[in-house]
Motif scaffolding. Structure first.
Motif, PDB file in Angstrom:
ATOM      1  N   ILE A   1     -30.182  81.116 -65.309  1.00  0.00           N
ATOM      2  CA  ILE A   1     -31.216  80.672 -64.356  1.00  0.00           C
ATOM      3  C   ILE A   1     -31.480  81.753 -63.303  1.00  0.00           C
ATOM      4  CG2 ILE A   1     -31.755  78.937 -62.594  1.00  0.00           C
ATOM      5  CD1 ILE A   1     -30.310  76.941 -64.490  1.00  0.00           C
TER       6      ILE A   1
ATOM      7  N   MET B   1     -33.805  84.176 -64.729  1.00  0.00           N
ATOM      8  CA  MET B   1     -34.981  83.579 -65.383  1.00  0.00           C
ATOM      9  C   MET B   1     -36.232  84.469 -65.302  1.00  0.00           C
ATOM     10  SD  MET B   1     -35.583  79.515 -65.188  1.00  0.00           S
ATOM     11  CE  MET B   1     -36.367  79.548 -63.596  1.00  0.00           C
ATOM     12  N   PRO B   2     -36.563  85.066 -64.131  1.00  0.00           N
ATOM     13  CA  PRO B   2     -37.756  85.926 -64.118  1.00  0.00           C
ATOM     14  C   PRO B   2     -37.639  87.097 -65.094  1.00  0.00           C
ATOM     15  CG  PRO B   2     -37.054  85.426 -61.881  1.00  0.00           C
ATOM     16  CD  PRO B   2     -35.974  84.943 -62.794  1.00  0.00           C
TER      17      PRO B   2
ATOM     18  N   TYR C   1     -42.771  90.748 -54.216  1.00  0.00           N
ATOM     19  CA  TYR C   1     -43.022  89.451 -54.880  1.00  0.00           C
ATOM     20  C   TYR C   1     -42.017  89.212 -56.015  1.00  0.00           C
ATOM     21  CZ  TYR C   1     -47.324  88.222 -52.429  1.00  0.00           C
ATOM     22  OH  TYR C   1     -48.226  87.858 -51.473  1.00  0.00           O
TER      23      TYR C   1
ATOM     24  N   MET D   1     -39.026  88.066 -54.423  1.00  0.00           N
ATOM     25  CA  MET D   1     -39.169  86.689 -53.941  1.00  0.00           C
ATOM     26  C   MET D   1     -38.936  85.692 -55.091  1.00  0.00           C
ATOM     27  SD  MET D   1     -42.542  84.855 -52.505  1.00  0.00           S
ATOM     28  CE  MET D   1     -43.050  84.486 -54.166  1.00  0.00           C
ATOM     29  N   LEU D   2     -39.497  86.001 -56.274  1.00  0.00           N
ATOM     30  CA  LEU D   2     -39.285  85.112 -57.429  1.00  0.00           C
ATOM     31  C   LEU D   2     -37.812  85.099 -57.836  1.00  0.00           C
ATOM     32  CD1 LEU D   2     -42.400  85.799 -59.700  1.00  0.00           C
ATOM     33  CD2 LEU D   2     -41.970  83.822 -58.252  1.00  0.00           C
TER      34      LEU D   2
ATOM     35  N   TYR E   1     -35.937  82.885 -55.488  1.00  0.00           N
ATOM     36  CA  TYR E   1     -36.145  81.478 -55.821  1.00  0.00           C
ATOM     37  C   TYR E   1     -35.275  81.084 -57.031  1.00  0.00           C
ATOM     38  CZ  TYR E   1     -38.447  77.088 -56.973  1.00  0.00           C
ATOM     39  OH  TYR E   1     -38.696  75.769 -57.263  1.00  0.00           O
ATOM     40  N   ALA E   2     -35.228  81.966 -58.032  1.00  0.00           N
ATOM     41  CA  ALA E   2     -34.387  81.710 -59.216  1.00  0.00           C
ATOM     42  C   ALA E   2     -32.911  81.640 -58.811  1.00  0.00           C
ATOM     43  CB  ALA E   2     -34.614  82.794 -60.269  1.00  0.00           C
TER      44      ALA E   2
ATOM     45  N   LEU F   1     -32.306  78.261 -57.435  1.00  0.00           N
ATOM     46  CA  LEU F   1     -32.243  77.285 -58.547  1.00  0.00           C
ATOM     47  C   LEU F   1     -30.902  77.371 -59.267  1.00  0.00           C
ATOM     48  CD1 LEU F   1     -35.821  77.541 -60.157  1.00  0.00           C
ATOM     49  CD2 LEU F   1     -34.973  75.804 -58.570  1.00  0.00           C
TER      50      LEU F   1
ATOM     51  N   ILE G   1     -28.392  75.561 -57.128  1.00  0.00           N
ATOM     52  CA  ILE G   1     -28.620  74.102 -57.222  1.00  0.00           C
ATOM     53  C   ILE G   1     -28.047  73.585 -58.547  1.00  0.00           C
ATOM     54  CG2 ILE G   1     -30.422  72.327 -57.528  1.00  0.00           C
ATOM     55  CD1 ILE G   1     -32.150  73.948 -55.557  1.00  0.00           C
ATOM     56  N   THR G   2     -28.352  74.307 -59.631  1.00  0.00           N
ATOM     57  CA  THR G   2     -27.882  73.870 -60.955  1.00  0.00           C
ATOM     58  C   THR G   2     -26.355  73.851 -61.007  1.00  0.00           C
ATOM     59  OG1 THR G   2     -29.810  74.973 -61.861  1.00  0.00           O
ATOM     60  CG2 THR G   2     -28.131  74.311 -63.432  1.00  0.00           C
TER      61      THR G   2
ATOM     62  N   ILE H   1     -44.514  79.773 -58.200  1.00  0.00           N
ATOM     63  CA  ILE H   1     -43.245  79.070 -57.926  1.00  0.00           C
ATOM     64  C   ILE H   1     -43.182  77.782 -58.754  1.00  0.00           C
ATOM     65  CG2 ILE H   1     -41.976  77.820 -56.101  1.00  0.00           C
ATOM     66  CD1 ILE H   1     -41.780  80.722 -55.511  1.00  0.00           C
TER      67      ILE H   1
ATOM     68  N   LEU I   1     -42.274  78.619 -62.324  1.00  0.00           N
ATOM     69  CA  LEU I   1     -40.839  78.891 -62.455  1.00  0.00           C
ATOM     70  C   LEU I   1     -40.037  77.582 -62.413  1.00  0.00           C
ATOM     71  CD1 LEU I   1     -39.502  81.656 -62.767  1.00  0.00           C
ATOM     72  CD2 LEU I   1     -38.938  81.617 -60.352  1.00  0.00           C
TER      73      LEU I   1
ATOM     74  N   TRP J   1     -37.678  76.011 -65.322  1.00  0.00           N
ATOM     75  CA  TRP J   1     -36.290  75.628 -64.995  1.00  0.00           C
ATOM     76  C   TRP J   1     -36.022  74.193 -65.462  1.00  0.00           C
ATOM     77  CZ3 TRP J   1     -34.937  72.357 -60.496  1.00  0.00           C
ATOM     78  CH2 TRP J   1     -33.564  72.240 -60.303  1.00  0.00           C
TER      79      TRP J   1
ATOM     80  N   LEU K   1     -33.377  72.813 -68.261  1.00  0.00           N
ATOM     81  CA  LEU K   1     -32.369  71.756 -68.067  1.00  0.00           C
ATOM     82  C   LEU K   1     -32.511  70.676 -69.135  1.00  0.00           C
ATOM     83  CD1 LEU K   1     -32.401  71.265 -64.183  1.00  0.00           C
ATOM     84  CD2 LEU K   1     -30.809  72.590 -65.556  1.00  0.00           C
TER      85      LEU K   1
END
Lengths: 332, 83
Positions: free
Chosen positions: A244, A247-248, A311, A314-315, A318-319, A322, A325-326, B14, B17, B21, B25
């Motif tokens: 995750i 991911m990008p 950018y 930034m992505l 965010y990944a 995530l 969180i996962t 966003i 993405l 995600w 899952l």
């Protein structure tokens, strides 16, 4: 496997050593690259300057020298480090070969997958990965095959983002941050130490690789970084979080493969994903152009190279969120 | 496309993405049910094991296909507004 908790002094020393060794090696690597003609064109600049492209050697040595010294001096984490060392040497050698003489694009991922063999042969993995909602699973037969595939996917994914000044190094730094947190909190100290060492080396490298780049990582660097993150994920038992966080990069890799219809060298693409006009990158509106992360970002609006890299970062950030969180909410 | 503010398009990236995600899952749950056994369960016979692997691979291929189509749709219809 025994995994003693490192003390603060050891952690600081290994991070600072990686940073300083990489910084010291960069001028030497630049000279080596120039002397053997290993130069890459900076294609997004108006005059397309030639830049030394074996900078990955500084990341490779800047990461492995402190790790090897620590393993010898403190006599800890030895099995994991030997397996990682062999894996890193395989990935970097393939990258170096690609930098000096282009490899067949189908052969390249097959060769990179060999970097997973030392991890399997030394048995420094646990075939019981934790998956979201399910918890711990058993994959005794399938897991070694996933290791082989994982090295090819992650190494090529990181490699695919090395397209703009500083993009690969910055995105990899951000992807490492959740892995550092998770490995430390879960007591996976081998993965923690490897992550921290790579982080120190990448930060030093970024000082010279950011816009305008004075050195490129090359395939030797990006494949090494990808293989190291794969090792961190496997040894640290945080496979899902690593996927995750990356991911990008993985999105970028797969979309390039899909949109150009298979494993092909980017050099021979008929249509480019972006065009450079007046110092700005414009997303191609042509449906035959490959879909890439840079094209998706420049579809926001035409922008300068450093802004695209921001950018991308930034992505990645965010990944990384995530991934955390996962790991902490869905896996536990 | 020209009428959209950059902030809206960043938000859309966003969202893309986030959807990928969420799909990951979802597929990891499907794969873990079809391919893997939670700890404590006993492995079944060879035929069932092979069948689970094939179904799992199919689920994985469907996910990759959906993900690829979705990103292409996002790029051309939402980000670039190409007809």
């Amino acid at each position: 496997m025994l995994s003693p908790q490192p003390n603060v002094l050891f952690v600081v020393m290994i991070f600072v050593s990686a940073f300083l060794i990489t910084l010291i090696l960069i001028p030497l690597v630049k000279r080596l690259s120039s002397s053997i003609g290993a130069m890459g064109s900076d294609v997004h600049k108006p005059d397309k300057p030639l830049i030394p492209k074996l900078g990955g050697l500084a990341i490779f040595l800047g990461t492995l020298i402190p790790l090897t010294a620590a393993a010898i001096i403190y006599n800890i984490y030895a099995t994991v480090f030997v397996a990682y060392l062999l894996s890193a040497i395989i990935a970097s050698s393939i990258g170096l070969l690609e930098d000096l003489r282009e490899l067949n694009p189908i052969l390249k991922p097959l060769l990179i997958s060999l970097a997973g063999l030392p991890i399997i042969l030394f048995g420094v993995y646990s075939p019981t990965p934790e998956l979201p909602f399910i918890g711990q699973t058993r994959m005794f037969l399938v897991y070694p095959l996933l290791i082989i595939a994982g090295y090819a996917v992650l190494s090529n994914a990181v490699n695919s983002t090395d397209v703009l000044n500083g993009s690969m190094a910055l995105m990899s730094i951000i992807a490492l941050i959740p892995l550092i947190f998770i490995s430390y909190l879960q007591g996976e100290y081998e993965a923690f130490i490897i992550s921290l060492t790579l982080l120190g080396s990448l930060i030093a490298f970024l000082t010279q690789n950011k816009y305008p780049s004075k050195i490129f990582a090359g395939n030797v660097g990006s494949l090494f970084v990808g293989a190291t993150i794969a090792t961190i994920a496997i040894v640290g038992k945080m496979e899902v979080a690593a996927i995750i966080a990356l991911m990008p990069q993985i999105m970028n890799e797969f979309h390039i493969i899909f949109s150009i219809g298979g494993l092909k060298s980017a050099r021979y693409l008929a249509k480019r994903p972006v065009e450079v006009k007046n110092g700005k990158l414009y997303a191609s509106r042509d449906r035959d152009s490959p879909v890439t992360l840079v094209r998706l970002i420049t579809a926001i609006q035409p922008m300068t190279e450093p802004r695209v890299v921001r950018y991308m970062a930034m992505l990645s950030a965010y990944a990384a969120i995530l991934a955390l969180i996962t790991q902490f909410l869905l896996i536990g | 496309m020209q009428g959209d503010k950059p902030g809206v398009k960043i938000f859309m990236l966003i969202i893309l993405l986030t959807i990928i995600w969420a799909l990951f899952l979802g597929v990891s749950v499907i794969l873990s049910v079809l391919i893997t056994l939670p700890e404590g369960q006993v492995a079944g016979d060879m035929f069932m094991s092979a069948a689970r692997v094939f179904v799992g691979l199919f689920a994985f291929a469907v996910w990759v296909f959906v993900w690829e189509r979705l990103t292409e749709f996002w790029l051309y219809r939402i980000m670039l507004r190409v007809e």
